[in-house]
Motif scaffolding. Structure first.
Motif, mmCIF file in Angstrom:
data_model
loop_
_atom_site.group_PDB
_atom_site.id
_atom_site.type_symbol
_atom_site.label_atom_id
_atom_site.label_comp_id
_atom_site.label_asym_id
_atom_site.label_seq_id
_atom_site.Cartn_x
_atom_site.Cartn_y
_atom_site.Cartn_z
ATOM 1 N N ALA A 44 3.362 -22.754 -44.351
ATOM 2 C CA ALA A 44 4.315 -23.649 -45.019
ATOM 3 C C ALA A 44 5.623 -23.714 -44.230
ATOM 4 N N LEU A 45 6.098 -22.573 -43.732
ATOM 5 C CA LEU A 45 7.316 -22.565 -42.917
ATOM 6 C C LEU A 45 7.123 -23.366 -41.630
ATOM 7 N N THR A 46 5.947 -23.268 -41.032
ATOM 8 C CA THR A 46 5.651 -23.995 -39.804
ATOM 9 C C THR A 46 5.803 -25.495 -40.009
ATOM 10 N N GLU A 47 5.398 -25.976 -41.181
ATOM 11 C CA GLU A 47 5.541 -27.399 -41.484
ATOM 12 C C GLU A 47 6.998 -27.780 -41.733
ATOM 13 N N ARG A 48 7.788 -26.846 -42.210
ATOM 14 C CA ARG A 48 9.152 -27.146 -42.641
ATOM 15 C C ARG A 48 10.199 -26.940 -41.548
ATOM 16 N N LEU A 49 9.954 -26.025 -40.626
ATOM 17 C CA LEU A 49 10.942 -25.692 -39.598
ATOM 18 C C LEU A 49 10.690 -26.468 -38.307
ATOM 19 N N PRO A 50 11.748 -26.714 -37.527
ATOM 20 C CA PRO A 50 11.562 -27.336 -36.213
ATOM 21 C C PRO A 50 10.705 -26.436 -35.315
ATOM 22 N N GLY A 51 9.938 -27.053 -34.423
ATOM 23 C CA GLY A 51 9.027 -26.323 -33.545
ATOM 24 C C GLY A 51 9.690 -25.236 -32.719
ATOM 25 N N GLY A 52 10.900 -25.491 -32.236
ATOM 26 C CA GLY A 52 11.601 -24.491 -31.428
ATOM 27 C C GLY A 52 11.928 -23.233 -32.215
ATOM 28 N N ILE A 53 12.319 -23.398 -33.461
ATOM 29 C CA ILE A 53 12.633 -22.242 -34.325
ATOM 30 C C ILE A 53 11.354 -21.461 -34.613
ATOM 31 N N VAL A 54 10.261 -22.178 -34.887
ATOM 32 C CA VAL A 54 8.972 -21.520 -35.141
ATOM 33 C C VAL A 54 8.571 -20.707 -33.912
ATOM 34 N N GLN A 55 8.707 -21.277 -32.725
ATOM 35 C CA GLN A 55 8.334 -20.580 -31.492
ATOM 36 C C GLN A 55 9.187 -19.335 -31.292
ATOM 37 N N GLN A 56 10.491 -19.443 -31.529
ATOM 38 C CA GLN A 56 11.366 -18.276 -31.383
ATOM 39 C C GLN A 56 11.000 -17.190 -32.388
ATOM 40 N N LEU A 57 10.672 -17.596 -33.591
ATOM 41 C CA LEU A 57 10.255 -16.636 -34.619
ATOM 42 C C LEU A 57 8.973 -15.928 -34.186
ATOM 43 N N LEU A 58 8.009 -16.684 -33.696
ATOM 44 C CA LEU A 58 6.754 -16.098 -33.216
ATOM 45 C C LEU A 58 6.990 -15.096 -32.090
ATOM 46 N N GLU A 59 7.898 -15.431 -31.189
ATOM 47 C CA GLU A 59 8.162 -14.562 -30.043
ATOM 48 C C GLU A 59 8.744 -13.217 -30.453
#
Length: 148
Positions: A44-59
């Motif tokens: 759900a967060l992946t759909e809601r957040l910008p891709g760059g933020i998701v990538q930084q979170l994953l890292e």
């Protein structure tokens, strides 16, 4: 049985391994399968957040924790403007849970995520969250009691 505290992994955040992360989720959400709860919230967060933020979170997550959320695929570059009901329904359907329990699930997974990421990353995430999720994210970060 003796409690063993797993040492921090060596990534950017302070995250630990998958077992320790899932244990933190279980402590918060004993009635839910922890890996499924993490996947439901993160998708759900992946759909809601910008891709760059998701990538930084994953890292910031350790590689074996990243595997838990690796199946969450963003459908486009721009974040979806999900309203509160749609976001909660997304999590509830993924988890096959009652929608009344979604805030509790969010809080539990967010609390575990905060144990994995830096304060700076948390600030980046919260700056992109809508108000209906922001309060739960901040409460989980501050260790405020989970909602009932």
């Amino acid at each position: 049985m003796q409690d063993v505290e797993t040492q921090s992994w060596s990534g950017l955040g302070v995250g630990t391994d998958r077992q320790s992360f899932l244990q933190k989720v279980t402590e918060q959400l004993p009635d839910y399968e922890p890996a499924l709860a993490v996947e439901a919230v993160f998708c759900a967060l992946t759909e809601r957040l910008p891709g760059g933020i998701v990538q930084q979170l994953l890292e910031q997550l350790s590689p074996d924790v990243r595997e838990l959320v690796g199946r969450c695929q963003k459908r486009g570059d721009a974040p979806e403007k999900l309203d509160r009901d749609d976001f909660y329904l997304h999590v509830a359907n993924h988890l096959n849970a009652d929608i009344e329990n979604v805030r509790l699930v969010l809080h539990g997974v967010f609390a575990a995520l905060h144990s994995q990421i830096t304060e700076a990353e948390s600030e980046k995430v919260v700056s992109q969250l809508p108000d209906y999720i922001k309060g739960t994210w901040l409460a989980a970060r501050r260790g405020v009691d989970k909602p009932y």
